[in-house]
Design an enzyme around this catalytic site. Structure first.
Site, PDB file in Angstrom:
ATOM      1  N   ARG A   1      -7.636   7.480   5.252  1.00 40.77           N
ATOM      2  CA  ARG A   1      -7.641   7.731   6.697  1.00 40.77           C
ATOM      3  C   ARG A   1      -7.659   9.231   6.919  1.00 40.77           C
ATOM      4  O   ARG A   1      -6.819   9.949   6.383  1.00 40.77           O
ATOM      5  CB  ARG A   1      -6.403   7.102   7.349  1.00 40.77           C
ATOM      6  CG  ARG A   1      -6.516   5.591   7.477  1.00 40.77           C
ATOM      7  CD  ARG A   1      -5.196   4.958   7.824  1.00 40.77           C
ATOM      8  NE  ARG A   1      -4.201   5.208   6.793  1.00 40.77           N
ATOM      9  CZ  ARG A   1      -2.930   4.897   6.916  1.00 40.77           C
ATOM     10  NH1 ARG A   1      -2.481   4.340   8.020  1.00 40.77           N
ATOM     11  NH2 ARG A   1      -2.088   5.144   5.933  1.00 40.77           N
TER      12      ARG A   1
ATOM     13  N   GLU B   1       8.075   0.163  11.326  1.00 42.61           N
ATOM     14  CA  GLU B   1       6.724   0.158  10.767  1.00 42.61           C
ATOM     15  C   GLU B   1       5.710   0.079  11.901  1.00 42.61           C
ATOM     16  O   GLU B   1       6.045  -0.312  13.007  1.00 42.61           O
ATOM     17  CB  GLU B   1       6.539  -1.098   9.890  1.00 42.61           C
ATOM     18  CG  GLU B   1       7.325  -1.092   8.616  1.00 42.61           C
ATOM     19  CD  GLU B   1       6.946   0.043   7.708  1.00 42.61           C
ATOM     20  OE1 GLU B   1       5.765   0.422   7.680  1.00 42.61           O
ATOM     21  OE2 GLU B   1       7.840   0.577   7.039  1.00 42.61           O
ATOM     22  N   GLY B   2       4.481   0.399  11.576  1.00 46.01           N
ATOM     23  CA  GLY B   2       3.398   0.122  12.520  1.00 46.01           C
ATOM     24  C   GLY B   2       2.874   1.345  13.236  1.00 46.01           C
ATOM     25  O   GLY B   2       1.941   1.247  14.029  1.00 46.01           O
TER      26      GLY B   2
ATOM     27  N   ARG C   1       0.855  -1.192   0.000  1.00 44.25           N
ATOM     28  CA  ARG C   1       0.000   0.000   0.000  1.00 44.25           C
ATOM     29  C   ARG C   1       0.879   1.225   0.000  1.00 44.25           C
ATOM     30  O   ARG C   1       1.745   1.388   0.853  1.00 44.25           O
ATOM     31  CB  ARG C   1      -0.921  -0.011   1.213  1.00 44.25           C
ATOM     32  CG  ARG C   1      -2.207   0.786   0.999  1.00 44.25           C
ATOM     33  CD  ARG C   1      -2.994   0.943   2.276  1.00 44.25           C
ATOM     34  NE  ARG C   1      -2.210   1.684   3.237  1.00 44.25           N
ATOM     35  CZ  ARG C   1      -2.016   1.303   4.502  1.00 44.25           C
ATOM     36  NH1 ARG C   1      -2.555   0.203   4.976  1.00 44.25           N
ATOM     37  NH2 ARG C   1      -1.275   2.036   5.299  1.00 44.25           N
TER      38      ARG C   1
ATOM     39  N   GLU D   1       4.651   7.113   2.574  1.00 40.64           N
ATOM     40  CA  GLU D   1       5.527   5.936   2.625  1.00 40.64           C
ATOM     41  C   GLU D   1       4.937   4.794   1.830  1.00 40.64           C
ATOM     42  O   GLU D   1       3.762   4.774   1.487  1.00 40.64           O
ATOM     43  CB  GLU D   1       5.781   5.483   4.061  1.00 40.64           C
ATOM     44  CG  GLU D   1       4.550   4.965   4.731  1.00 40.64           C
ATOM     45  CD  GLU D   1       4.803   3.819   5.679  1.00 40.64           C
ATOM     46  OE1 GLU D   1       5.929   3.314   5.766  1.00 40.64           O
ATOM     47  OE2 GLU D   1       3.840   3.395   6.320  1.00 40.64           O
TER      48      GLU D   1
ATOM     49  N   SER E   1      -2.200  -3.357   6.216  1.00 39.45           N
ATOM     50  CA  SER E   1      -3.503  -3.575   6.832  1.00 39.45           C
ATOM     51  C   SER E   1      -4.629  -2.840   6.122  1.00 39.45           C
ATOM     52  O   SER E   1      -4.404  -2.008   5.252  1.00 39.45           O
ATOM     53  CB  SER E   1      -3.452  -3.201   8.311  1.00 39.45           C
ATOM     54  OG  SER E   1      -2.803  -2.001   8.472  1.00 39.45           O
TER      55      SER E   1
ATOM     56  N   ASN F   1       4.313   0.782   1.987  1.00 41.22           N
ATOM     57  CA  ASN F   1       4.229  -0.329   2.945  1.00 41.22           C
ATOM     58  C   ASN F   1       4.325  -1.669   2.239  1.00 41.22           C
ATOM     59  O   ASN F   1       3.532  -1.945   1.336  1.00 41.22           O
ATOM     60  CB  ASN F   1       2.879  -0.291   3.668  1.00 41.22           C
ATOM     61  CG  ASN F   1       2.763   0.914   4.561  1.00 41.22           C
ATOM     62  OD1 ASN F   1       3.440   1.022   5.568  1.00 41.22           O
ATOM     63  ND2 ASN F   1       1.916   1.857   4.157  1.00 41.22           N
TER      64      ASN F   1
ATOM     65  N   LYS G   1      12.516   2.892   5.467  1.00 44.16           N
ATOM     66  CA  LYS G   1      12.519   4.347   5.212  1.00 44.16           C
ATOM     67  C   LYS G   1      13.811   4.788   4.506  1.00 44.16           C
ATOM     68  O   LYS G   1      13.822   5.716   3.718  1.00 44.16           O
ATOM     69  CB  LYS G   1      12.364   5.130   6.524  1.00 44.16           C
ATOM     70  CG  LYS G   1      11.294   4.619   7.483  1.00 44.16           C
ATOM     71  CD  LYS G   1       9.880   4.817   6.989  1.00 44.16           C
ATOM     72  CE  LYS G   1       8.856   4.586   8.083  1.00 44.16           C
ATOM     73  NZ  LYS G   1       7.789   3.645   7.770  1.00 44.16           N
TER      74      LYS G   1
ATOM     75  N   LYS H   1      12.414   9.850  11.119  1.00 44.17           N
ATOM     76  CA  LYS H   1      11.907   8.469  11.066  1.00 44.17           C
ATOM     77  C   LYS H   1      13.006   7.429  11.276  1.00 44.17           C
ATOM     78  O   LYS H   1      14.002   7.443  10.562  1.00 44.17           O
ATOM     79  CB  LYS H   1      11.259   8.196   9.702  1.00 44.17           C
ATOM     80  CG  LYS H   1      10.081   9.081   9.369  1.00 44.17           C
ATOM     81  CD  LYS H   1       9.389   8.615   8.087  1.00 44.17           C
ATOM     82  CE  LYS H   1       8.176   9.466   7.797  1.00 44.17           C
ATOM     83  NZ  LYS H   1       7.394   8.918   6.676  1.00 44.17           N
TER      84      LYS H   1
END
Ligand code: ADP
Ligand code: MG
Length: 449
Positions: free
Chosen positions: A424, A344-345, A103, A121, A128, A123, A279, A340
Site C-alpha cells: 500500500r 483494528e480497521g 498479515r 503491526e 483483507s 493482523n 497492540k 494506539k
C-alpha cells in the site's frame, strides 16, 4: 497517459479491482501505476520472516495465562477488550485445529547503509486484500507489455488463502460443509471477500455463506457441537467482521459471536488469535524477556530487528536528560510517536496534536488501554497514484504486508508458510494507511539488485 488511464480502468473493472467510494459509487480501487522498488535481499528477508512470526503468534494465541495477564489492565477501561477477554475465558475453543491467516505489515527504514523492515503491526483478524492484492499484481503484469513499465514480483495471496481454507475444510472431515464468512452490515470492501468466495467455489468446490453476527444468532444453532446455519454445517467461520465494537451494536450480535465460539467450527481467527493481535501484545513482545518465551533463540535477533520502541504511557524511560515518563516524552515531541488503542480497521490511531490532546484527556486507568509506538521513519519514494481515474505523481511511503498461513493442532504445526504480499502506497504526508478508508493505493513490488 489518457490511453493508459483507460486501459487501467478497463482492466480494473473487468477483473474486480474495484471498490465503493465514500459516496457508495463503484470505482476502480485506488492504485499505484509505478511499483515500489526494493532490493532483492530485502524481499527475500521479508518472506523468510513470515514463518517465524506465524509460529510466534500461534504460540502467543495458545497461552491463555499470558493473554489474560497482558490484557487485564487494558480491559479495565476498554469494554471491548474486556468482553473479548471474558468470552475467551468462558469459551475455551473446542476445536483443536487452529488456522491462522495473518498479515504482518512493515515499512522500510534506512539503517546503517541498508534497508531494514520495521513492523507496523501484526493482523490476525479480518485480514483483507488477498483478492485485491492479487488483482493489482495482475494489472501490473498486464501493463508490462507497454514501454517503460517495470517488471513486478508476482504475488497471489488469493491462491494461498483459498488453499489454506480448503485444507482446513478437509481436516474438519464432515461432508457437505461450507465456509461461513462473517460480514459487516454495510461492507464497502465486499469485492475482496467475494473474490475469495468465488475462488473457493471455482477451485475447491466449497460453498460460502455470508452472514452478519445478528443473522448468525437468528439462523444458527449448535448441532452435535457443529455450527449449523439453516441446516448447513460451517466447517470454518472466517471473520471479516467482529474486530470493532461497532460490529457489536446489539445483544444479538454478541449472541452470534458466542454461538460461533461455543461450536467446533474452525475459527479464523479464534479468540486467542484475535487477542494475540492486540497492540498491547505487540508492545509486550518488544521486551526481550517476553519475546524469548515465544521465539527460538536463533530467530530472536531477526525478530527484534523489526521492532521499533513501544511503550506504555506510564512507563519510565531513561534519556540522556534523566528519567522521563513515556507520555511526557510523546507530548514534547508528538511527531515522533503514534498513540494506539486496542483497535483494528484503521482510523483509530492518534498522531501529532491529536495525540497530545488525547494523552492529556486520559485518566491514569485509561492510559493502560493505549500503547505509544515510535513513529517509523519510512523511506520516501516517488510514485504515480491513480485515484478515481486521476493519476498524480507524489512523494510517497509504502507499507509492505506479508500474508502468512499456519495450521496447527496443539503444539504440532502442520503447515507454516508465506503466501504472498500486499503493498500500500500513500502520500508521505498522510498519517493513516487504509485502502478501504481511502488513504492508500494498492501496489506491487519490483526488485533492484
Ligand atoms: P490498524 O490495526 O487500525 O490498521 P495500524 O497499527 O496498522 O492500525 O495503523 C494504521 C496505519 O497507521 C498504518 O497502516 C500506518 O500507515 C500508520 N502507522 C501505524 N503505526 C505507525 C508507526 N509506528 N509509524 C508510522 N506509521 C504508523
Ligand atoms: Mg490492523
Amino acid at each position: 497517459m489518457s490511453n493508459i488511464k483507460q486501459q487501467v480502468i478497463d482492466f480494473s473493472l473487468t477483473n474486480g479491482l474495484i471498490k465503493y467510494n465514500q459516496k457508495f459509487q463503484l470505482v476502480h480501487a485506488p492504485l499505484s501505476l509505478t511499483p515500489h522498488t526494493i532490493p532483492r535481499s530485502v524481499e527475500q528477508h521479508l518472506r523468510a520472516l513470515t514463518p517465524i512470526f506465524n509460529q510466534l503468534i500461534l504460540r502467543v494465541s495458545q497461552n491463555t495465562d499470558f493473554l489474560k495477564e497482558q490484557l487485564e489492565e487494558a480491559a479495565q477501561t476498554d469494554p471491548f477488550v474486556d468482553k473479548l477477554l471474558k468470552l475467551y475465558v468462558q469459551f475455551p475453543d473446542p476445536q483443536p485445529l487452529q488456522l491462522l491467516i495473518n498479515r504482518n505489515d512493515y515499512m522500510l527504514v534506512a539503517e546503517q547503509g541498508t534497508l531494514q523492515p520495521k513492523q507496523v503491526e501484526f493482523n490476525t483478524i479480518s485480514v483483507s486484500f488477498p483478492f485485491l492484492s492479487s488483482k493489482i499484481n495482475a494489472l501490473h503484469k498486464y501493463l508490462q507489455q507497454l514501454p517503460n513499465f517495470q517488471a513486478v514480483v508476482p504475488t497471489n495471496p488469493l491462491k494461498g488463502v483459498a488453499n489454506a481454507l480448503a485444507n482446513a475444510v478437509i481436516h474438519y472431515d464432515v461432508s457437505n460443509t461450507c465456509v461461513l464468512i462473517v460480514i459487516q452490515d454495510h461492507e464497502k470492501n465486499v469485492f475482496d471477500q467475494r473474490g475469495l468466495e468465488y475462488k473457493l467455489w471455482e477451485k475447491h468446490h466449497i460453498p460460502c455463506l455470508r452472514l452478519t453476527l445478528e443473522e448468525i444468532a437468528n439462523h444458527g444453532k449448535l448441532k452435535e457441537g457443529h455450527l449449523s446455519i439453516n441446516g448447513q454445517i460451517a466447517a470454518i467461520t472466517y471473520l471479516r467482521a467482529a474486530y470493532t465494537p461497532n460490529d457489536f451494536h446489539s445483544p444479538l450480535t454478541w449472541k452470534g459471536r458466542e454461538l460461533i465460539e461455543a461450536s467446533s467450527t474452525i475459527k479464523v481467527p479464534n479468540l486467542g488469535m484475535q487477542l494475540a493481535g492486540m497492540k498491547k501484545i505487540q508492545q509486550s513482545l518488544g521486551q526481550e524477556m517476553v519475546l524469548k518465551r515465544f521465539v527460538e533463540p536463533e530467530h530472536l535477533q531477526k525478530v527484534k530487528n523489526t521492532f521499533v520502541g513501544q511503550h506504555l504511557l506510564n512507563e519510565v524511560i531513561s534519556t540522556p536528560l534523566g528519567n522521563v515518563l513515556a507520555k511526557d516524552l510523546a507530548c514534547q515531541e508528538p511527531h515522533k510517536y503514534v498513540l494506539k488503542p486496542q483497535r483494528e480497521g484503521g482510523g483509530n490511531n492518534f498522531f501529532d496534536n491529536e495525540l497530545v490532546q488525547k494523552i492529556q484527556s486520559l485518566s491514569k486507568e485509561e492510559e493502560l488501554a493505549y500503547i505509544l509506538m515510535e513513529r517509523i521513519d519510512a523511506i520516501v519514494h516517488s510514485a504515480t497514484l491513480m485515484v478515481e481515474g486521476n493519476p498524480q505523481e507524489k512523494e510517497c511511503i509504502s507499507e509492505i504486508g506479508q500474508f502468512g498461513i499456519a495450521m496447527a493442532q496443539g503444539s504440532e504445526i502442520l503447515e507454516n508458510k508465506d503466501v504472498g504480499y500486499l503493498v500500500r502506497t500513500k502520500a508521505s504526508d498522510e498519517n493513516e494507511g487504509g485502502v478501504s478508508m481511502g488513504y492508500s493505493c494498492l501496489n506491487s513490488l519490483s526488485l533492484s539488485d
